[in-house]
Write an enzyme that holds these catalytic residues in place. Structure first.
Site, PDB file in Angstrom:
ATOM      1  N   LYS A 107       0.854  -1.193   0.000  1.00  0.00           N
ATOM      2  CA  LYS A 107       0.000   0.000   0.000  1.00  0.00           C
ATOM      3  C   LYS A 107       0.882   1.231   0.000  1.00  0.00           C
ATOM      4  CE  LYS A 107      -3.903   2.165   0.193  1.00  0.00           C
ATOM      5  NZ  LYS A 107      -3.457   2.879  -1.045  1.00  0.00           N
ATOM      6  N   GLN A 128       7.258   3.854   3.825  1.00  0.00           N
ATOM      7  CA  GLN A 128       5.844   3.468   3.865  1.00  0.00           C
ATOM      8  C   GLN A 128       5.621   2.197   4.699  1.00  0.00           C
ATOM      9  OE1 GLN A 128       3.867   5.567   1.434  1.00  0.00           O
ATOM     10  NE2 GLN A 128       2.263   5.055   2.870  1.00  0.00           N
ATOM     11  N   LYS A 131       5.483   3.426   8.327  1.00  0.00           N
ATOM     12  CA  LYS A 131       4.322   4.302   8.484  1.00  0.00           C
ATOM     13  C   LYS A 131       3.045   3.458   8.549  1.00  0.00           C
ATOM     14  CE  LYS A 131       4.101   7.620   5.452  1.00  0.00           C
ATOM     15  NZ  LYS A 131       3.787   8.467   4.264  1.00  0.00           N
ATOM     16  N   LYS A 143       5.398   1.655  -3.042  1.00  0.00           N
ATOM     17  CA  LYS A 143       5.326   3.004  -3.631  1.00  0.00           C
ATOM     18  C   LYS A 143       5.623   2.882  -5.111  1.00  0.00           C
ATOM     19  CE  LYS A 143       4.767   7.319  -2.245  1.00  0.00           C
ATOM     20  NZ  LYS A 143       4.087   7.821  -1.046  1.00  0.00           N
ATOM     21  N   ASP A 183       0.040  10.670  -4.709  1.00  0.00           N
ATOM     22  CA  ASP A 183       1.182  11.321  -4.055  1.00  0.00           C
ATOM     23  C   ASP A 183       1.443  12.575  -4.910  1.00  0.00           C
ATOM     24  OD1 ASP A 183       3.368  10.649  -1.819  1.00  0.00           O
ATOM     25  OD2 ASP A 183       4.478  11.488  -3.499  1.00  0.00           O
TER      26      ASP A 183
HETATM   27  P1  NDP Z   1       0.879  17.656  -4.605  1.00  0.00           P
HETATM   28  O1  NDP Z   1       1.320  17.247  -5.945  1.00  0.00           O
HETATM   29  O2  NDP Z   1      -0.560  17.887  -4.342  1.00  0.00           O
HETATM   30  O3  NDP Z   1       1.645  18.990  -4.159  1.00  0.00           O
HETATM   31  C1  NDP Z   1       3.031  19.018  -4.131  1.00  0.00           C
HETATM   32  C2  NDP Z   1       3.495  20.395  -3.678  1.00  0.00           C
HETATM   33  O4  NDP Z   1       4.884  20.351  -3.384  1.00  0.00           O
HETATM   34  C3  NDP Z   1       3.330  21.454  -4.752  1.00  0.00           C
HETATM   35  O5  NDP Z   1       3.122  22.698  -4.145  1.00  0.00           O
HETATM   36  C4  NDP Z   1       4.676  21.423  -5.461  1.00  0.00           C
HETATM   37  O6  NDP Z   1       5.037  22.620  -6.108  1.00  0.00           O
HETATM   38  C5  NDP Z   1       5.611  21.162  -4.312  1.00  0.00           C
HETATM   39  N1  NDP Z   1       6.787  20.407  -4.786  1.00  0.00           N
HETATM   40  C6  NDP Z   1       6.795  19.134  -5.240  1.00  0.00           C
HETATM   41  N2  NDP Z   1       8.020  18.757  -5.615  1.00  0.00           N
HETATM   42  C7  NDP Z   1       8.801  19.819  -5.390  1.00  0.00           C
HETATM   43  C8  NDP Z   1      10.176  20.048  -5.560  1.00  0.00           C
HETATM   44  N3  NDP Z   1      11.012  19.105  -6.038  1.00  0.00           N
HETATM   45  N4  NDP Z   1      10.657  21.262  -5.200  1.00  0.00           N
HETATM   46  C9  NDP Z   1       9.823  22.214  -4.726  1.00  0.00           C
HETATM   47  N5  NDP Z   1       8.508  22.050  -4.536  1.00  0.00           N
HETATM   48  C10 NDP Z   1       8.009  20.877  -4.854  1.00  0.00           C
HETATM   49  O7  NDP Z   1       1.472  16.555  -3.599  1.00  0.00           O
HETATM   50  P2  NDP Z   1       1.022  16.194  -2.119  1.00  0.00           P
HETATM   51  O8  NDP Z   1       0.564  17.405  -1.399  1.00  0.00           O
HETATM   52  O9  NDP Z   1       0.131  15.021  -2.188  1.00  0.00           O
HETATM   53  O10 NDP Z   1       2.401  15.683  -1.493  1.00  0.00           O
HETATM   54  C11 NDP Z   1       3.293  16.548  -0.776  1.00  0.00           C
HETATM   55  C12 NDP Z   1       4.194  15.712   0.107  1.00  0.00           C
HETATM   56  O11 NDP Z   1       3.401  14.977   1.047  1.00  0.00           O
HETATM   57  C13 NDP Z   1       5.050  14.666  -0.610  1.00  0.00           C
HETATM   58  O12 NDP Z   1       6.273  14.532   0.084  1.00  0.00           O
HETATM   59  C14 NDP Z   1       4.241  13.395  -0.440  1.00  0.00           C
HETATM   60  O13 NDP Z   1       5.048  12.242  -0.529  1.00  0.00           O
HETATM   61  C15 NDP Z   1       3.715  13.594   0.966  1.00  0.00           C
HETATM   62  N6  NDP Z   1       2.541  12.820   1.347  1.00  0.00           N
HETATM   63  C16 NDP Z   1       1.396  12.854   0.606  1.00  0.00           C
HETATM   64  C17 NDP Z   1       0.289  12.136   1.008  1.00  0.00           C
HETATM   65  C18 NDP Z   1      -1.014  12.198   0.277  1.00  0.00           C
HETATM   66  O14 NDP Z   1      -1.972  11.588   0.749  1.00  0.00           O
HETATM   67  N7  NDP Z   1      -1.121  12.922  -0.823  1.00  0.00           N
HETATM   68  C19 NDP Z   1       0.330  11.276   2.198  1.00  0.00           C
HETATM   69  C20 NDP Z   1       1.556  11.372   2.949  1.00  0.00           C
HETATM   70  C21 NDP Z   1       2.605  12.110   2.515  1.00  0.00           C
HETATM   71  P3  NDP Z   1       5.087  22.658  -7.719  1.00  0.00           P
HETATM   72  O15 NDP Z   1       3.657  22.649  -8.161  1.00  0.00           O
HETATM   73  O16 NDP Z   1       5.813  23.902  -8.068  1.00  0.00           O
HETATM   74  O17 NDP Z   1       5.831  21.419  -8.152  1.00  0.00           O
HETATM   75  O1  2IT Z   2       3.018   8.886   1.417  1.00  0.00           O
HETATM   76  C1  2IT Z   2       1.880   8.434   1.613  1.00  0.00           C
HETATM   77  O2  2IT Z   2       1.549   7.927   2.690  1.00  0.00           O
HETATM   78  C2  2IT Z   2       0.896   8.567   0.530  1.00  0.00           C
HETATM   79  N1  2IT Z   2       1.207   9.120  -0.508  1.00  0.00           N
HETATM   80  C3  2IT Z   2      -0.487   7.998   0.703  1.00  0.00           C
HETATM   81  C4  2IT Z   2      -0.492   6.526   0.430  1.00  0.00           C
HETATM   82  C5  2IT Z   2      -1.848   5.873   0.382  1.00  0.00           C
HETATM   83  O3  2IT Z   2      -1.855   4.693  -0.006  1.00  0.00           O
HETATM   84  O4  2IT Z   2      -2.853   6.482   0.716  1.00  0.00           O
END
Ligand code: NDP
Ligand code: 2IT
Length: 463
Positions: A107, A128, A131, A143, A183
């Site tokens: 997952k 993961q 977590k 992942k 993600d």
């Molecule tokens: P999104 O794609 O929705 O948003 C990503 C954000 O981070 C954007 O603002 C983007 O800016 C910025 N970003 C991404 N890569 C870079 C980079 N290399 N340098 C600078 N800015 C960057 O992703 P999420 O919000 O879903 O994910 C954000 C973080 O949270 C990640 O680390 C992800 O692994 C983690 N995460 C996500 C989960 C989920 O459920 N979605 C769960 C747990 C963790 P720009 O548009 O300019 O690229």
């Molecule tokens: O980093 C993370 O925990 C996620 N991107 C969410 C994973 C999931 O299966 O909901």
């Protein structure tokens, strides 16, 4: 915006592990996985926490359980050819790391970003495992993703890419086998295209094969909000353990995607003043507090930039293209964009400005030397494995609803999310205290996650 992960990794190499056995295991991992600095960084961080476990349970070394947990069960890499709107052909690379299934089906999310490579997907898959173990739910670790860049692509291009990606990936998925989600770069739109192609190829309406689905076709209430809300709830728990709460705290958030938006929303609901958000172009400082409705409109509806937010917000907001959000004085910092975005220099600035808590919405956003500095300065630090587990935990609730053909209310789902975050906090707190490092949530999360998954592996034989 983020420092080179390469730099962060090499800076850490002078630090040895506490036992010769751990050092030799780590050397072997470096040798067998060359050119994967993010994976090395993630492994080292877990190994640094394990000495007390090995002191108490030396038999774990004979069972080679550390070597086993650091080696993925299966690694899949594949070609993803697709055609853009002008008919030009592109070739991307797809990945799925099926890291560990001792506790449940693999997952974890899918990331679409040009920086994705094998080492990045492996670090994410490795984190993961622990977590997911911390959630207490029946989910293993995995992942995936691609170096595809969705930025500037039309809906039709993204659909064709997703269809090509799923055409190959579908062979390896299944509600009892491997269950991806979103993600970076993968949200509701992409999950829709991926689900449609899976259904077409397999001739199965198998809801539990993907999470983060739309609410009208098998998705769960509160999944969109879960990661950000969960991180703020975790932060509130950490503050409460020190006799404080979120009310009136000045908060800085990095990123402006799914995790950032719902962190801002929840922090505001708890009475905090959130003054920043960012993307890879720069950050916004909004003295009056981020207008989350406007941010959602720009990012979720329009797929715009934070510079658009600054333009539309008026006098209270400034768009800044030098430095980082960490330059803005705050009580609480929530890194919610990407790995290694908060380095030693940023941590020094935060400490100088009196930060009380840092909690990771993103995966591994804080470099190892920054984590050390924050902890030594007495800043309460929530590691991503624990703090951002609310997203995957709510994915597990989505799978549960799918299995029972149920659809729970927002309130019921959010209540379960809240309970899960309180449980994870308590697990980490109690584990750290029991191992002689009270208040060290990094050690607590690593040890508790490691013990849950490796106990299951040991019970299931040499696998
Ligand atoms: P999104 O794609 O929705 O948003 C990503 C954000 O981070 C954007 O603002 C983007 O800016 C910025 N970003 C991404 N890569 C870079 C980079 N290399 N340098 C600078 N800015 C960057 O992703 P999420 O919000 O879903 O994910 C954000 C973080 O949270 C990640 O680390 C992800 O692994 C983690 N995460 C996500 C989960 C989920 O459920 N979605 C769960 C747990 C963790 P720009 O548009 O300019 O690229
Ligand atoms: O980093 C993370 O925990 C996620 N991107 C969410 C994973 C999931 O299966 O909901």
């Amino acid at each position: 915006m983020s420092p080179s992960p390469q730099t962060a990794y090499y800076r850490e190499q002078e630090h040895g592990l506490r036992t010769p056995e751990l050092n030799s295991i780590y050397s072997e991992i470096l040798r067998r996985n060359p050119g994967e600095p993010e994976f090395h960084q993630a492994v080292l961080e877990v190994l640094e926490s394990l000495a007390p476990v090995l002191d108490a349970r030396p038999e774990l070394l004979d069972a080679r359980v550390i070597e086993r947990v650091c080696e993925p069960e299966r690694q899949i890499m594949f070609r993803v050819p697709w055609q853009d709107d002008s008919g030009q052909v592109h070739v991307n690379r797809g990945f799925r790391i099926e890291f560990n299934s001792a506790l449940g089906p693999y997952k974890g999310g899918l990331r679409f970003h040009p920086s994705v490579n094998l080492g990045v997907v492996k670090f994410l898959g490795f984190e993961q495992i622990f977590k997911n173990a911390l959630t207490g739910m029946s989910i293993g670790g995995g992942k995936g993703g691609s170096d595809f860049d969705p930025k500037g692509r039309s809906d039709a291009e993204v659909m064709r890419f997703c269809q090509s990606f799923m055409t190959e990936l579908s062979r390896y998925l299944g509600e009892h086998t491997d269950v991806p989600a979103g993600d970076i770069g993968v949200g509701g739109r992409e999950i829709g295209f991926l689900f449609g192609q899976y259904r077409r190829i397999t001739n199965r309406w198998e809801a539990g094969v993907l999470t983060g689905k739309g609410l009208g076709w098998g998705g769960s209430q509160a999944r969109t909000e879960a990661t950000g809300y969960g991180n703020v709830l975790f932060t509130a728990e950490m503050l409460q353990a020190r006799g404080e709460d979120m009310e009136g705290q000045q908060v800085v958030v990095s990123g402006s995607g799914n995790v950032a938006i719902y962190s801002i929303e929840k922090a505001q609901k708890l009475g905090a003043n959130v003054v920043t958000c960012s993307d890879s172009g720069g950050y916004v400082m909004d003295e009056k507090g981020i207008d989350v409705a406007l941010l959602k409109e720009i990012k979720e509806v329009g797929r715009g930039r934070v510079s658009d937010y600054a333009e539309r917000r008026g006098a209270s907001a400034r768009y800044v293209t030098t430095g980082q959000v960490w330059d803005v004085p705050c009580d609480v910092a929530l890194p919610s964009a990407t790995q290694n975005e908060l380095d030693l220099d940023a941590a020094q600035i935060l400490v100088r400005n009196g930060v009380k808590a840092v909690s990771e919405g993103a995966n591994m956003p804080t470099t190892p030397s920054a984590v050390r500095l924050l902890q030594e300065a007495g800043v309460v630090f929530g590691p991503g494995k624990a703090a951002n587990a609310g997203g995957v935990a709510t994915s597990a609730l989505e799978m549960q609803q799918n299995a029972g053909r149920e659809s729970w209310s927002f309130a019921r789902t959010e209540e379960r999310l809240g309970q899960t975050m309180r449980d994870i906090h308590e697990t980490c707190r109690e584990t750290a205290e029991r191992h002689g490092v009270p208040g060290d949530y990094v050690a607590g999360a690593n040890i508790a996650g490691f013990e849950r998954v490796t106990d299951a592996m040991l019970a299931q034989g040499v696998i």
